[in-house]
Design a protein around this motif. Structure first.
Motif, PDB file in Angstrom:
ATOM      1  N   PRO A 174       0.801  -1.319  -0.022  1.00 10.66           N
ATOM      2  CA  PRO A 174       0.063   0.039  -0.137  1.00 10.66           C
ATOM      3  C   PRO A 174       0.818   1.328   0.048  1.00 10.66           C
ATOM      4  O   PRO A 174       0.283   2.318  -0.167  1.00 10.66           O
ATOM      5  N   LYS A 209       1.971   5.636   4.487  1.00  9.58           N
ATOM      6  CA  LYS A 209       0.879   6.488   4.844  1.00  9.58           C
ATOM      7  C   LYS A 209       1.329   7.898   5.683  1.00  9.58           C
ATOM      8  O   LYS A 209       2.428   7.636   6.076  1.00  9.58           O
ATOM      9  N   ASP A 240       0.749   8.557   8.655  1.00  7.71           N
ATOM     10  CA  ASP A 240       1.110   8.225   9.894  1.00  7.71           C
ATOM     11  C   ASP A 240       2.482   7.483   9.959  1.00  7.71           C
ATOM     12  O   ASP A 240       2.925   7.412  11.079  1.00  7.71           O
ATOM     13  N   ASP A 241       3.033   7.300   8.942  1.00  5.94           N
ATOM     14  CA  ASP A 241       4.414   6.690   8.899  1.00  5.94           C
ATOM     15  C   ASP A 241       5.415   7.612   8.896  1.00  5.94           C
ATOM     16  O   ASP A 241       6.476   7.183   9.424  1.00  5.94           O
TER      17      ASP A 241
END
Length: 59
Positions: free
Chosen positions: A5, A8, A10-11
């Motif tokens: 994926p 993101k 929040d990574d």
């Protein structure tokens, strides 16, 4: 075949750990040819993520 994926929001921030790239939670993201390259990749990814966040707020 599983689909990756990608990163993101929040990574971030991405951190360089020797020649490995990890999320701020310590999850592995990628590896680089050298420690210097890992540092440069992490810096560029973090700058890009920061710019995208700024663009969202200004839109």
């Amino acid at each position: 075949m599983t689909r990756d994926p990608g990163l993101k929001p929040d990574d971030f921030p991405i951190e360089a750990d020797k020649d490995k790239l990890r999320t701020h939670k310590g999850e592995p993201v990628a590896s680089a040819a050298s420690e210097k390259i890992a540092d440069q990749i992490a810096e560029r990814l973090n700058e890009h993520a920061h710019q995208e966040e700024q663009d969202r707020w200004s839109a």
